[in-house]
Design an enzyme around this catalytic site. Structure first.
Site, PDB file in Angstrom:
ATOM      1  NE  ARG A 150      12.634-136.684  33.993  1.00  0.00           N
ATOM      2  CZ  ARG A 150      12.334-136.914  32.697  1.00  0.00           C
ATOM      3  NH1 ARG A 150      12.184-138.154  32.252  1.00  0.00           N
ATOM      4  NH2 ARG A 150      12.164-135.896  31.870  1.00  0.00           N
TER       5      ARG A 150
ATOM      6  CD  GLN B 164       9.894-137.686  24.292  1.00  0.00           C
ATOM      7  OE1 GLN B 164      10.109-137.606  23.091  1.00  0.00           O
ATOM      8  NE2 GLN B 164      10.785-138.136  25.134  1.00  0.00           N
TER       9      GLN B 164
ATOM     10  NE  ARG C 147       5.122-137.882  29.240  1.00  0.00           N
ATOM     11  CZ  ARG C 147       6.435-137.756  29.141  1.00  0.00           C
ATOM     12  NH1 ARG C 147       7.227-138.446  29.946  1.00  0.00           N
ATOM     13  NH2 ARG C 147       6.975-136.972  28.245  1.00  0.00           N
TER      14      ARG C 147
ATOM     15  CG  HIS D   4       8.655-144.202  31.003  1.00  0.00           C
ATOM     16  ND1 HIS D   4       9.803-144.212  31.764  1.00  0.00           N
ATOM     17  CD2 HIS D   4       8.958-143.523  29.879  1.00  0.00           C
ATOM     18  CE1 HIS D   4      10.749-143.560  31.110  1.00  0.00           C
ATOM     19  NE2 HIS D   4      10.262-143.136  29.965  1.00  0.00           N
TER      20      HIS D   4
ATOM     21  CG  ASP E  39      16.481-144.050  24.618  1.00  0.00           C
ATOM     22  OD1 ASP E  39      15.583-144.908  24.791  1.00  0.00           O
ATOM     23  OD2 ASP E  39      16.245-142.859  24.317  1.00  0.00           O
TER      24      ASP E  39
ATOM     25  CD  GLU F  67      11.098-146.752  29.445  1.00  0.00           C
ATOM     26  OE1 GLU F  67      10.446-146.386  28.450  1.00  0.00           O
ATOM     27  OE2 GLU F  67      12.156-146.194  29.778  1.00  0.00           O
TER      28      GLU F  67
HETATM   29  O1  LIG Z   1      11.950-137.108  29.182  1.00  0.00           O
HETATM   30  P1  LIG Z   1      10.801-138.013  28.872  1.00  0.00           P
HETATM   31  O2  LIG Z   1       9.833-137.444  27.878  1.00  0.00           O
HETATM   32  O3  LIG Z   1      10.097-138.464  30.127  1.00  0.00           O
HETATM   33  O4  LIG Z   1      11.398-139.314  28.213  1.00  0.00           O
HETATM   34  C1  LIG Z   1      12.373-140.047  28.868  1.00  0.00           C
HETATM   35  C2  LIG Z   1      12.861-141.196  27.980  1.00  0.00           C
HETATM   36  O5  LIG Z   1      11.821-142.129  27.860  1.00  0.00           O
HETATM   37  C3  LIG Z   1      12.225-143.332  27.202  1.00  0.00           C
HETATM   38  O6  LIG Z   1      11.138-144.198  27.172  1.00  0.00           O
HETATM   39  C4  LIG Z   1      12.652-143.003  25.794  1.00  0.00           C
HETATM   40  O7  LIG Z   1      13.088-144.172  25.127  1.00  0.00           O
HETATM   41  C5  LIG Z   1      13.748-141.967  25.827  1.00  0.00           C
HETATM   42  O8  LIG Z   1      14.101-141.624  24.498  1.00  0.00           O
HETATM   43  C6  LIG Z   1      13.319-140.743  26.602  1.00  0.00           C
HETATM   44  O9  LIG Z   1      14.407-139.857  26.699  1.00  0.00           O
END
Ligand SMILES: O=P(O)(O)OC[C@H]1O[C@@H](O)[C@H](O)[C@@H](O)[C@@H]1O
Length: 319
Positions: A78, A102, A107, A189, A233, A293
């Site tokens: 994070r 997701q 990553r 990201h 977002d 991003e």
């Molecule tokens: O919690 P994650 O999987 O790292 O994603 C964080 C965010 O990443 C962003 O790139 C997305 O547009 C969001 O929708 C998402 O919440």
């Protein structure tokens, strides 16, 4: 530019000549770090090839990293700059990537450190400016059994991180090593560190269409600068490939340029989303970060066997 691949770290001493300043490289089993003689540094975790730190010459951090980020490989990191591949978010309607987690597996996988190199270029005062490049690789062999089970194509990723005085370039080359064609999405990201989100404006997106993920995925058009006043977002498709700049209190702090990446996601979780993320600390940390991003995520890069795709960003800070 002079490439000097894999030169030894620390000072090089030629008899009779004053030692020349060198880039210092260090790596352990979990991360790789480069420090320029002028003090700028970058640290890349092998887990996800995630950049976890980028500092200027004075040691001031340019990226935001959660104080409860998992750096042990148990979760995506994070903060910093995680890599998104081969799917942005989730894509239940896209058969090849529908079952992936997701933001895909890049990553969450451990990358291989491929090597380092140093370049020099003349700086304004006539002295040589050094830059450092770190290369990382990931292929199907590096995936967990779970990820292989969900995405069985042969692929090769090369991620290059280049630290210059005042800027950082990150570049991803994706190659299809399979006998079948496949599709992918790519995104860098980047969690930029800001002093106060209430003072932030993002320029360079005026007139761009965007998908507003916090308003039913409606398509909207940006008018003027982007200000962050709540959960944000958005997937922007800028009209041109111009730079996106971040300003704080009217002063430009970052410029982000893109190469072959047609989208820019702007994300800030704000209070409630931040509160709901176990690895987001401190809880008011959303005031000190903004994700800008660059990516290729509104469609798919379709790669035939042997095809390659490259996308890159350069982030420059202004102090
Ligand atoms: O919690 P994650 O999987 O790292 O994603 C964080 C965010 O990443 C962003 O790139 C997305 O547009 C969001 O929708 C998402 O919440």
């Amino acid at each position: 530019m002079v490439e000097r691949a894999n030169r030894p770290s620390a000072l090089s001493a030629t008899p009779g000549l004053a030692p020349q300043p060198q880039v210092t490289f260090s790596d352990d089993n979990s991360s790789v770090r480069a420090v320029l003689p002028t003090g700028e540094s970058v640290t890349v975790l092998l887990h996800g090839a995630t950049i976890t730190s980028w500092t200027d010459a004075s040691g001031s951090e340019k990226l935001w990293l959660s104080s409860s980020a998992h750096l042990d490989g148990s979760k995506p990191v994070r903060g910093g700059i995680p890599l998104v591949f081969p799917v942005f978010g989730t894509a239940p309607d896209h058969a090849q990537t529908a079952s992936l987690a997701q933001h895909g597996f890049a990553r969450s996988s451990r990358w291989e450190f491929l090597g380092k190199s140093t370049s020099e270029s003349a700086s304004g005062d006539g002295a040589a400016d050094l830059s450092a490049k770190l290369d990382f690789g990931l292929s199907a062999a590096g995936l967990s059994e779970e990820a292989k089970g969900k995405w069985s194509f042969a692929f090769n990723l090369i991620y290059s991180v280049t630290l210059n005085r005042g800027s950082l370039t990150t570049s991803l080359v994706v190659t299809n090593d399979d006998e079948k064609a496949w599709d992918c999405q790519v995104l860098l990201h980047t969690y930029l560190r800001v002093k106060d989100i209430n003072e932030v404006e993002v320029h360079g997106l005026d007139g761009a269409q965007y998908v507003d993920k916090v308003d039913g995925a409606k398509t909207k058009s940006q008018s003027g600068a982007v200000k962050i006043t709540g959960e944000t977002d958005r997937v922007y498709t800028p009209v041109a490939n111009g730079p996106v700049t971040v300003a704080e209190g009217g002063k430009k702090t970052f410029t982000v340029t893109r190469d072959n990446l047609s989208n820019v996601v702007v994300w800030n979780p704000w209070t409630d989303k931040a509160a709901g993320m176990g690895d987001f600390s401190p809880k008011d940390g959303f005031k000190n970060m903004l994700c800008i991003e660059p990516g290729s995520v509104s469609g798919w890069q379709s790669l035939e066997p042997g095809d390659a795709y490259e996308g890159a960003q350069t982030i420059t800070y202004h102090s």
